[in-house]
Scaffold this motif. Structure first.
Motif, PDB file in Angstrom:
ATOM      1  N   GLY A 284       0.836  -1.172   0.107  1.00  9.89           N
ATOM      2  CA  GLY A 284       0.062  -0.023  -0.110  1.00  9.89           C
ATOM      3  C   GLY A 284       0.753   1.197   0.007  1.00  9.89           C
ATOM      4  O   GLY A 284       2.078   1.268   0.267  1.00  9.89           O
ATOM      5  N   GLY A 285       0.173   2.421  -0.330  1.00  6.71           N
ATOM      6  CA  GLY A 285       1.011   3.652   0.049  1.00  6.71           C
ATOM      7  C   GLY A 285       1.637   4.066  -1.098  1.00  6.71           C
ATOM      8  O   GLY A 285       2.926   4.919  -1.145  1.00  6.71           O
ATOM      9  N   GLN A 286       1.822   3.616  -2.162  1.00  7.06           N
ATOM     10  CA  GLN A 286       2.781   3.692  -3.344  1.00  7.06           C
ATOM     11  C   GLN A 286       2.101   4.819  -4.500  1.00  7.06           C
ATOM     12  O   GLN A 286       0.947   5.345  -4.584  1.00  7.06           O
ATOM     13  N   ALA A 287       3.011   5.481  -5.191  1.00  9.77           N
ATOM     14  CA  ALA A 287       2.257   6.717  -6.091  1.00  9.77           C
ATOM     15  C   ALA A 287       1.611   6.134  -7.287  1.00  9.77           C
ATOM     16  O   ALA A 287       2.142   5.050  -7.957  1.00  9.77           O
ATOM     17  N   PHE A 288       0.334   6.628  -7.596  1.00 11.08           N
ATOM     18  CA  PHE A 288      -0.161   6.175  -8.908  1.00 11.08           C
ATOM     19  C   PHE A 288       0.681   6.470 -10.079  1.00 11.08           C
ATOM     20  O   PHE A 288       1.364   7.317 -10.179  1.00 11.08           O
ATOM     21  N   ILE A 289       0.771   5.408 -10.977  1.00 11.75           N
ATOM     22  CA  ILE A 289       1.403   5.404 -12.342  1.00 11.75           C
ATOM     23  C   ILE A 289       0.410   6.020 -13.158  1.00 11.75           C
ATOM     24  O   ILE A 289      -0.597   5.782 -13.601  1.00 11.75           O
ATOM     25  N   PRO A 290       1.016   7.275 -13.794  1.00 16.60           N
ATOM     26  CA  PRO A 290       0.120   8.164 -14.598  1.00 16.60           C
ATOM     27  C   PRO A 290      -0.513   7.366 -15.838  1.00 16.60           C
ATOM     28  O   PRO A 290      -1.393   7.782 -16.470  1.00 16.60           O
ATOM     29  N   ARG A 291       0.386   6.582 -16.616  1.00 20.07           N
ATOM     30  CA  ARG A 291      -0.004   5.966 -17.664  1.00 20.07           C
ATOM     31  C   ARG A 291      -1.203   5.136 -17.501  1.00 20.07           C
ATOM     32  O   ARG A 291      -2.041   4.821 -18.901  1.00 20.07           O
ATOM     33  N   THR A 292      -1.696   4.798 -16.080  1.00 18.80           N
ATOM     34  CA  THR A 292      -2.899   4.064 -16.112  1.00 18.80           C
ATOM     35  C   THR A 292      -3.953   4.807 -16.689  1.00 18.80           C
ATOM     36  O   THR A 292      -4.880   4.131 -17.293  1.00 18.80           O
ATOM     37  N   LEU A 293      -4.054   5.916 -16.608  1.00 23.36           N
ATOM     38  CA  LEU A 293      -5.309   6.850 -17.256  1.00 23.36           C
ATOM     39  C   LEU A 293      -5.631   6.406 -18.737  1.00 23.36           C
ATOM     40  O   LEU A 293      -6.591   6.147 -19.379  1.00 23.36           O
ATOM     41  N   ASP A 294      -4.488   6.348 -19.567  1.00 23.77           N
ATOM     42  CA  ASP A 294      -4.497   6.034 -21.028  1.00 23.77           C
ATOM     43  C   ASP A 294      -5.057   4.401 -21.005  1.00 23.77           C
ATOM     44  O   ASP A 294      -5.848   4.129 -22.010  1.00 23.77           O
ATOM     45  N   LYS A 295      -4.512   3.704 -20.210  1.00 31.55           N
ATOM     46  CA  LYS A 295      -4.893   2.238 -20.259  1.00 31.55           C
ATOM     47  C   LYS A 295      -6.243   2.062 -20.003  1.00 31.55           C
ATOM     48  O   LYS A 295      -7.115   1.087 -20.595  1.00 31.55           O
ATOM     49  N   ILE A 296      -6.921   2.857 -19.095  1.00 36.16           N
ATOM     50  CA  ILE A 296      -8.267   2.934 -18.861  1.00 36.16           C
ATOM     51  C   ILE A 296      -9.051   3.015 -19.863  1.00 36.16           C
ATOM     52  O   ILE A 296     -10.212   2.250 -20.546  1.00 36.16           O
ATOM     53  N   ARG A 297      -8.644   4.200 -20.718  1.00 31.21           N
ATOM     54  CA  ARG A 297      -9.437   4.661 -21.857  1.00 31.21           C
ATOM     55  C   ARG A 297      -9.260   3.588 -22.820  1.00 31.21           C
ATOM     56  O   ARG A 297     -10.369   3.192 -23.513  1.00 31.21           O
ATOM     57  N   ARG A 298      -8.104   2.919 -23.051  1.00 33.36           N
ATOM     58  CA  ARG A 298      -8.131   1.544 -24.133  1.00 33.36           C
ATOM     59  C   ARG A 298      -9.020   0.697 -23.936  1.00 33.36           C
ATOM     60  O   ARG A 298      -9.450   0.032 -24.470  1.00 33.36           O
ATOM     61  N   LEU A 299      -8.931   0.350 -22.092  1.00 33.99           N
ATOM     62  CA  LEU A 299      -9.895  -0.684 -21.906  1.00 33.99           C
ATOM     63  C   LEU A 299     -11.249  -0.402 -22.316  1.00 33.99           C
ATOM     64  O   LEU A 299     -12.138  -1.397 -22.862  1.00 33.99           O
ATOM     65  N   ARG A 300     -11.682   0.619 -21.851  1.00 30.18           N
ATOM     66  CA  ARG A 300     -13.119   1.028 -22.242  1.00 30.18           C
ATOM     67  C   ARG A 300     -13.306   1.190 -23.815  1.00 30.18           C
ATOM     68  O   ARG A 300     -14.427   0.609 -24.102  1.00 30.18           O
ATOM     69  N   HIS A 301     -12.377   1.408 -24.565  1.00 29.48           N
ATOM     70  CA  HIS A 301     -12.483   1.279 -26.011  1.00 29.48           C
ATOM     71  C   HIS A 301     -12.814  -0.245 -26.456  1.00 29.48           C
ATOM     72  O   HIS A 301     -13.669  -0.366 -27.302  1.00 29.48           O
ATOM     73  N   LEU A 302     -11.676  -1.202 -26.044  1.00 30.38           N
ATOM     74  CA  LEU A 302     -12.032  -2.480 -26.199  1.00 30.38           C
ATOM     75  C   LEU A 302     -13.341  -3.051 -25.879  1.00 30.38           C
ATOM     76  O   LEU A 302     -13.894  -3.917 -26.347  1.00 30.38           O
ATOM     77  N   ALA A 303     -13.783  -2.678 -24.578  1.00 34.31           N
ATOM     78  CA  ALA A 303     -15.163  -3.338 -24.115  1.00 34.31           C
ATOM     79  C   ALA A 303     -16.405  -2.562 -25.071  1.00 34.31           C
ATOM     80  O   ALA A 303     -17.249  -3.264 -25.500  1.00 34.31           O
ATOM     81  N   GLY A 304     -16.087  -1.280 -25.517  1.00 32.82           N
ATOM     82  CA  GLY A 304     -17.075  -1.001 -26.520  1.00 32.82           C
ATOM     83  C   GLY A 304     -17.193  -1.622 -27.865  1.00 32.82           C
ATOM     84  O   GLY A 304     -18.392  -1.781 -28.416  1.00 32.82           O
ATOM     85  N   LEU A 305     -16.066  -2.008 -28.129  1.00 30.71           N
ATOM     86  CA  LEU A 305     -15.940  -2.734 -29.409  1.00 30.71           C
ATOM     87  C   LEU A 305     -16.741  -3.956 -29.339  1.00 30.71           C
ATOM     88  O   LEU A 305     -17.033  -4.724 -30.401  1.00 30.71           O
ATOM     89  N   ASN A 306     -16.478  -4.594 -28.151  1.00 33.56           N
ATOM     90  CA  ASN A 306     -17.307  -5.936 -27.833  1.00 33.56           C
ATOM     91  C   ASN A 306     -18.630  -5.649 -27.287  1.00 33.56           C
ATOM     92  O   ASN A 306     -19.183  -6.847 -26.931  1.00 33.56           O
ATOM     93  N   ARG A 307     -19.232  -4.555 -27.426  1.00 33.22           N
ATOM     94  CA  ARG A 307     -20.318  -4.056 -26.842  1.00 33.22           C
ATOM     95  C   ARG A 307     -20.587  -4.796 -25.507  1.00 33.22           C
ATOM     96  O   ARG A 307     -21.755  -5.155 -25.306  1.00 33.22           O
ATOM     97  N   VAL A 308     -19.728  -4.650 -24.620  1.00 30.40           N
ATOM     98  CA  VAL A 308     -19.838  -5.138 -23.094  1.00 30.40           C
ATOM     99  C   VAL A 308     -19.558  -3.943 -22.238  1.00 30.40           C
ATOM    100  O   VAL A 308     -18.713  -2.967 -22.650  1.00 30.40           O
ATOM    101  N   GLN A 309     -19.968  -4.071 -20.935  1.00 28.05           N
ATOM    102  CA  GLN A 309     -19.801  -2.852 -19.954  1.00 28.05           C
ATOM    103  C   GLN A 309     -19.041  -3.346 -18.715  1.00 28.05           C
ATOM    104  O   GLN A 309     -20.136  -3.295 -17.712  1.00 28.05           O
ATOM    105  N   PRO A 310     -18.003  -3.929 -18.798  1.00 29.58           N
ATOM    106  CA  PRO A 310     -17.288  -4.702 -17.326  1.00 29.58           C
ATOM    107  C   PRO A 310     -17.224  -3.549 -16.610  1.00 29.58           C
ATOM    108  O   PRO A 310     -16.774  -2.223 -16.959  1.00 29.58           O
ATOM    109  N   ARG A 311     -17.431  -3.802 -15.082  1.00 26.09           N
ATOM    110  CA  ARG A 311     -17.096  -2.644 -14.315  1.00 26.09           C
ATOM    111  C   ARG A 311     -15.369  -2.334 -14.485  1.00 26.09           C
ATOM    112  O   ARG A 311     -14.659  -3.441 -14.858  1.00 26.09           O
TER     113      ARG A 311
END
Ligand code: DX5
Ligand code: ZN
Length: 231
Positions: free
Chosen positions: A150-177
């Motif tokens: 615990g207590g580590q610093a957030f890795i900024p590149r994660t934000l782009d990774k979340i966007r790419r995951l949302r895109h992949l989910a959209g392409l597959n017409r699903v909405q995982p949490r």
């Protein structure tokens, strides 16, 4: 499954017990009763360089928490340990894609037990590994720190990774949490939600406060600012 909260609420906050006082877990769990999920970090000293909880802590969370119990398995060979965690009756089991050769089978076994199936990716693991299971999972957990502590610093590149995951989910017409874990506080919650996540794990930024209920409300409030700006 306790209820369908995973599918219905727009934003979920998941305090991580890793930052709690291990000597009084029942009391610590009671202090976060306004949270949607309780996140239990299971570490085996092999997949990650730290040892924390096992199935008993998941069972304790089940017995003492009214919301969903989220078991995050940072363990090698989750296939072998799966039944012990199923018996502890969490609502969600998250395993790491790096730790198994049989993600599809694990997802099926978790679903057969009536539990939500979630898969996690370490910071260096590409989203492309999810292409053939994205339609089968209820949640994806994106690690925004290297797991283990615990207590580590957030890795900024994660934000782009979340966007790419949302895109992949959209392409597959699903909405995982989309759950994000590591280094989350009121200062970055809005940005993370704005990128497309909807479940925030937070350890130190909640348990370091004497008033955990207020800390959870503040984090939810900060996260809501991002919801209004969602792309
Ligand atoms: C890290 C764990 C996290 C951890 C987050 O390996 O998976 O859940 O508890 O802690 P903070 O919020 O302090 O970064
Ligand atoms: Zn975790």
């Amino acid at each position: 499954m306790a209820d369908r909260i995973l599918a219905t609420k727009d934003l979920l906050i998941a305090p991580s017990l890793l930052a709690a006082n291990f000597g009084n877990l029942a009391h610590e769990i009671a202090s976060i009763s306004n949270a949607d999920l309780v996140h239990v970090d299971v570490m085996d000293g092999h997949f990650v360089p730290n040892i924390s909880f096992g199935p008993e802590a998941v069972r304790l969370a089940r017995q003492n928490f009214g919301g969903l119990v989220d078991a995050h398995l940072m363990i090698s060979n989750p296939d072998t340990a799966l039944q012990a965690f199923i018996k502890a009756q969490p609502d969600i089991i998250t395993f790491h894609i790096e730790a198994t050769n049989h993600a599809n089978r694990l997802i099926q076994q978790i679903h057969d037990a009536g539990i939500y199936a979630s898969v996690s990716l370490n910071p260096a693991t590409p989203i492309s590994l999810l292409e053939d299971i994205i339609t089968d999972v209820d949640m994806v957990l994106i690690m925004s720190v290297n797991p283990g502590f615990g207590g580590q610093a957030f890795i900024p590149r994660t934000l782009d990774k979340i966007r790419r995951l949302r895109h992949l989910a959209g392409l597959n017409r699903v909405q995982p949490r989309i759950e994000v874990d590591g280094g989350i506080s009121c200062t970055n919650a809005a940005e993370i939600i704005k990128s497309g996540a909807d479940v925030l794990v937070a350890g130190s930024s909640i348990f370091s406060h004497a008033d955990r209920q207020a800390a959870i409300s503040s984090l939810l409030h900060a996260a809501r600012q991002g919801l209004s700006q969602l792309a």
